[in-house]
Design a protein around this motif. Structure first.
Motif, PDB file in Angstrom:
ATOM      1  N   MET A 251       0.820  -1.217   0.000  1.00  0.00           N
ATOM      2  CA  MET A 251       0.000   0.000   0.000  1.00  0.00           C
ATOM      3  C   MET A 251       0.853   1.266   0.000  1.00  0.00           C
ATOM      4  N   VAL A 259      -3.548   3.450   6.839  1.00  0.00           N
ATOM      5  CA  VAL A 259      -4.597   2.995   5.925  1.00  0.00           C
ATOM      6  C   VAL A 259      -5.940   3.183   6.632  1.00  0.00           C
ATOM      7  N   ASP A 263      -9.752   3.379   2.359  1.00  0.00           N
ATOM      8  CA  ASP A 263      -8.702   2.867   1.475  1.00  0.00           C
ATOM      9  C   ASP A 263      -8.870   1.375   1.163  1.00  0.00           C
ATOM     10  N   PRO A 265     -11.090  -0.475  -0.500  1.00  0.00           N
ATOM     11  CA  PRO A 265     -11.309  -0.900  -1.892  1.00  0.00           C
ATOM     12  C   PRO A 265     -10.017  -0.950  -2.708  1.00  0.00           C
ATOM     13  N   ARG A 266      -9.142   0.036  -2.517  1.00  0.00           N
ATOM     14  CA  ARG A 266      -7.850   0.009  -3.221  1.00  0.00           C
ATOM     15  C   ARG A 266      -6.998  -1.152  -2.734  1.00  0.00           C
ATOM     16  N   ALA A 267      -7.053  -1.439  -1.434  1.00  0.00           N
ATOM     17  CA  ALA A 267      -6.289  -2.565  -0.896  1.00  0.00           C
ATOM     18  C   ALA A 267      -6.753  -3.878  -1.514  1.00  0.00           C
ATOM     19  N   ARG A 268      -8.049  -4.017  -1.726  1.00  0.00           N
ATOM     20  CA  ARG A 268      -8.556  -5.256  -2.327  1.00  0.00           C
ATOM     21  C   ARG A 268      -8.005  -5.450  -3.731  1.00  0.00           C
ATOM     22  N   GLU A 269      -7.819  -4.348  -4.457  1.00  0.00           N
ATOM     23  CA  GLU A 269      -7.280  -4.447  -5.820  1.00  0.00           C
ATOM     24  C   GLU A 269      -5.796  -4.808  -5.808  1.00  0.00           C
ATOM     25  N   LEU A 270      -5.058  -4.337  -4.800  1.00  0.00           N
ATOM     26  CA  LEU A 270      -3.606  -4.509  -4.775  1.00  0.00           C
ATOM     27  C   LEU A 270      -3.155  -5.837  -4.165  1.00  0.00           C
ATOM     28  N   TYR A 276      -5.190  -9.267   2.026  1.00  0.00           N
ATOM     29  CA  TYR A 276      -6.243  -8.248   2.135  1.00  0.00           C
ATOM     30  C   TYR A 276      -7.059  -8.434   3.412  1.00  0.00           C
TER      31      TYR A 276
END
Length: 402
Positions: A251, A259, A263, A265-270, A276
């Motif tokens: 992140m 975090v 934040d 939703p962005r963590a789920r993508e990364l 996650y």
């Protein structure tokens, strides 16, 4: 408490053949909410409990440290010179066994950041006794470390403040014992105040006491010790910490403290799914701590809406679900204890401590206490589990000379 002090005095004389120069004690702790957030530099809300470790300490006229306890057969001894040599290279891993919790504190005090001159202090005899359950998630280890840290600070006249002594205890546990824990447990044990929780910012180490108001609300904290033993020095605790560190790195932040829930939703993508979920627990748990503090203080509550300890039940329940499903540190016995307590009328319940065993806590109206205890006992029997040990704890004062 009085019985333990008497036992220490009698035992000290029996083992060392002289009287102790003083007794010091420190409590275990219950973490009301905020699990695995401390080493992520987040927020925690523990309180010191009325179960304590007592250490009797007597001065010697040589350079030896001798340590004995009521729960181990052997006496362990080491010279202060040998301990000082370990301090020069920042490693205490040569220390082992139960005595590492004691000698590790003396070792840590000799590190440059804490400044004790182990070449200039006298040898000591020490005897340990405790009524803090071991392996139950009530931080029996920090109770030992905090009692010893306060005792050595006093008897060696080091002049360190309590937040610093908490860091000493943490360093002993991290290096000498080898458990990658945060600073919450030692802070609660050293900074506790009767009928208050300790709201600790694990980044700044700023601590505030927050009134719990349990007696006034007719509530008690019931501890349900499952009897499933755990150890922070081995297994899944370190793996969870490593996952948090991977998540923070991905992140692009120093720690998961940086975090927010927004934040995620962005963590789920990364992140991969497991990482996650570990991150999601820490981030949402930090928010639950802040919400619990506000609720206990009555901040932002609507007129006529529940506030204070009667209103934190859902936050406790949500914390347990997160530890069970996202951080995956619960065990069937803990889940059963929590589910049964809530079904029997508890305001809220959650596992407490590092996980993989230990204890759950339930916030219970005093009038419902017996019903909840009986329900939990019956549920454990029906599932073929060993009977749990259930007992009430009260928020207590922190470490002290007795």
């Amino acid at each position: 408490m009085t019985d333990i002090r008497d036992d220490v005095r009698i035992g000290f004389h029996a083992v060392f053949e002289h009287e102790p120069d003083g007794l010091w004690s420190a409590p275990g702790r219950v973490n009301l909410i905020g699990e695995h957030t401390d080493y992520n530099l987040g927020f925690v809300l523990p309180f010191a409990i009325d179960r304590r470790t007592v250490v009797g300490v007597g001065l010697r006229d040589d350079r030896m440290l001798r340590v004995a306890s009521t729960f181990a057969d052997e006496m362990v001894e080491i010279s202060l010179d040998a301990l000082a040599a370990l301090s020069t290279d920042d490693t205490g891993r040569e220390l082992s066994g139960w005595s590492a919790y004691v000698l590790g504190v003396a070792w840590a005090l000799g590190l440059a950041e804490f400044g004790a001159d182990l070449a200039a202090v006298p040898g000591l005899d020490m005897l340990i006794d405790s009524d803090v359950p071991v392996g139950a998630g009530l931080s029996s280890s920090a109770a030992i470390e905090s009692a010893v840290a306060l005792a050595l600070n006093d008897i060696w006249q080091l002049g360190l403040d309590r937040p610093t002594l908490a860091r000493v205890g943490q360093r002993a546990e991290n290096i000498a014992v080898g458990a990658p824990t945060g600073i919450m447990d030692q802070s609660a044990s050293l900074l506790g105040v009767r009928d208050h929780a300790v709201f600790l910012d694990c980044r700044s180490l700023e601590a505030q006491v927050v009134p719990l108001g349990l007696d006034e609300a007719g509530l008690v904290i019931l501890v349900i010790d499952t009897g499933v033993k755990h150890s922070h020095a081995t297994g899944g605790y370190g793996e969870r910490r490593a996952a948090c560190e991977r998540g923070a790195e991905a992140m692009g932040v120093e720690s998961l403290r940086d975090v927010s829930v927004a934040d995620l939703p962005r963590a789920r993508e990364l992140l991969d799914d497991v990482t996650y979920r570990r991150v999601a627990h820490v981030v949402t748990e930090n928010q639950r701590v802040l919400d619990t503090v506000d609720t206990l203080r009555g901040v932002g509550s609507d007129e006529g809406a529940p506030s204070g300890p009667l209103a934190i039940g859902e936050l406790l329940d949500a914390s347990h679900r997160s530890m069970r499903d996202d951080f995956e540190i619960s065990v069937p016995e803990l889940d059963l204890a929590v589910e049964t307590a809530v079904s029997a009328g508890a305001i809220g319940a959650r596992m407490t401590g590092g996980g993989f065993g230990g204890a759950a806590i339930a916030l219970v109206k005093l009038d419902d206490l017996s019903r909840v205890q009986v329900a939990v006992d019956n549920a454990f029997g029906e599932h073929g589990f060993s009977a749990p040990d259930t007992f009430v704890v009260r928020a207590s004062d922190g470490a002290a000379r007795n």
